[in-house]
Design a protein around this motif. Structure first.
Motif, short mmCIF file in Angstrom:
data_model
loop_
_atom_site.label_atom_id
_atom_site.label_comp_id
_atom_site.label_asym_id
_atom_site.label_seq_id
_atom_site.Cartn_x
_atom_site.Cartn_y
_atom_site.Cartn_z
N GLY A 150 0.73 -1.19 0.36
CA GLY A 150 0.32 -0.01 -0.47
C GLY A 150 0.67 1.15 -0.44
O GLY A 150 2.57 1.14 -0.20
N PRO A 151 0.13 2.59 0.70
CA PRO A 151 0.71 3.46 0.47
C PRO A 151 2.69 3.68 0.60
O PRO A 151 3.14 4.14 1.15
CB PRO A 151 -0.09 4.55 1.27
N ASP A 152 2.82 3.09 2.26
CA ASP A 152 3.54 3.03 2.73
C ASP A 152 5.35 2.21 1.58
O ASP A 152 6.04 1.96 2.37
CB ASP A 152 3.49 2.27 4.06
N ALA A 153 4.44 1.27 1.00
CA ALA A 153 5.56 0.90 0.63
C ALA A 153 6.63 1.36 -0.34
O ALA A 153 7.65 1.47 -0.94
CB ALA A 153 5.22 -0.70 -0.51
N PHE A 154 5.50 2.52 -1.56
CA PHE A 154 5.62 3.43 -2.62
C PHE A 154 5.24 4.31 -3.09
O PHE A 154 4.13 4.61 -2.43
CB PHE A 154 5.99 2.19 -3.80
N GLN A 155 6.05 5.57 -2.77
CA GLN A 155 5.37 6.41 -3.46
C GLN A 155 5.28 7.25 -4.39
O GLN A 155 6.60 7.50 -4.66
CB GLN A 155 5.17 7.19 -1.83
N LEU A 156 4.89 8.20 -4.89
CA LEU A 156 5.12 8.81 -5.95
C LEU A 156 4.60 10.22 -5.91
O LEU A 156 4.09 10.88 -4.98
CB LEU A 156 3.58 8.95 -6.88
#
Ligand code: ADP
Ligand code: MG
Length: 297
Positions: A150-156
């Motif tokens: 989820g959002p804690d894994a990868f961010q743009l």
């Protein structure tokens, strides 16, 4: 006896001309090809002015899909997405415009579905060994995998992507076919194709009405667990239909089946409760939402 012959000739000539014109106009062809792309079958059937034009259009569509596979596949290590998945934790890399566009769109759906849909599920795919024999993770391992999803894994961040957790990776499985169908559709439109049916591992893209006089392509939806039975019949015109369920792709551990669709919030495979078919004009949206709505239940 000469006059009737002349008369017959005068009558027959225009008839022959009309027949020739009709023949010329309807000298169109239905062309079909089935191939293997993105780990599944891709079938394209279309109508074109000539057989050659039809084969050329099919070739162009297949090429477009192969090209996108070279951007999105996580089953090989030479694609843009596979390279992104290997960057060290805490590092930001600039994304090529195409991957950036697709990921921005896909991750946007994660927000809109409150996390039911999220391609950043790689750590969970690994925890349950969904690409291998299957395994039930221990609680600690499961918690770790949920945190690395989820959002804690990868961010743009603008044109950059940052990997935030060890073990995190992005899986294009839930939207790759939809994205590819969109590209294939563009290729066909560019070549003037108006009537076509594409079947990409069960996701359908219907262009046009399905031939002269037809009011849409007839598309069966398989029963979620008895796959050879038809549960519903759709009539599609310029629409895509994507179906998600978990009775077809699963792993079995100690006699228990675990489907390939995960709820990123709990980290658990979604129970096989049936299937969802989404019809949309954009095949990407149909693909994303069938996965999302299956997870939501
Ligand atoms: P299918 O490939 O059967 O059409 P989907 O389009 O629903 O199925 O995508 C399934 C793939 O998406 C899984 O194999 C997995 O890699 C990934 N995935 C699993 N759960 C999710 C989820 N909640 N959100 C996004 N992707 C997911
Ligand atoms: Mg999908």
């Amino acid at each position: 006896m000469r006059r009737p012959l002349l008369l017959t000739g005068l009558v027959l000539a225009p008839v022959a001309l009309v027949l020739a014109l009709a023949g010329f106009v309807s000298d169109d062809a239905w062309v079909e090809r089935i191939g293997y792309r993105m780990g599944t079958s891709l079938g394209i059937r279309l109508n074109a002015p000539t057989r050659e034009a039809g084969l050329e259009a099919i070739e162009a569509a297949f090429e477009r899909v192969a090209r996108l596979e070279g951007v999105l596949s996580t089953w090989r290590d030479d694609t843009d997405l596979a390279r992104l998945n290997r960057i060290p934790v805490g590092h930001a890399v600039r994304l090529a415009p195409e991957l950036r566009g697709i990921l921005t769109e896909a991750l946007g759906w994660s927000g809109r579905t409150e996390g039911a849909f999220d391609p950043r599920v790689g750590a969970l795919v690994d925890a349950w060994d969904l690409r291998g024999e299957g395994r039930v993770p221990e609680l600690r391992g499961l918690e770790r995998a949920v945190k690395a999803s989820g959002p804690d894994a990868f961010q743009l961040d603008g044109d950059r992507a940052i990997r935030l957790r060890e073990g995190a990776w992005i899986d294009a499985g839930s939207f790759g076919k939809g994205a590819a169908l969109r590209d294939a559709h563009r290729a066909l439109v560019e070549l003037g194709v108006t009537d076509a049916l594409l079947d990409f591992g069960g996701q359908i893209l219907a262009m046009g009405a399905g031939g002269a006089g037809a009011d849409g392509w007839t598309v069966p939806v398989a029963h979620p667990s008895r796959r050879d039975e038809t549960a519903a019949t759709l009539r599609l015109r310029d629409r895509s239909a994507a179906t998600s369920g978990s009775s077809e792709r699963f792993v079995t551990v100690d006699g228990v089946r675990y489907g390939h669709l995960l709820d990123p919030r709990s980290g658990r495979p979604v129970e096989a409760w049936g299937s969802v078919t989404v019809i949309a004009s954009d095949p990407f949206v149909a693909d994303v939402l069938s996965t999302a709505l299956f997870v939501v239940g």
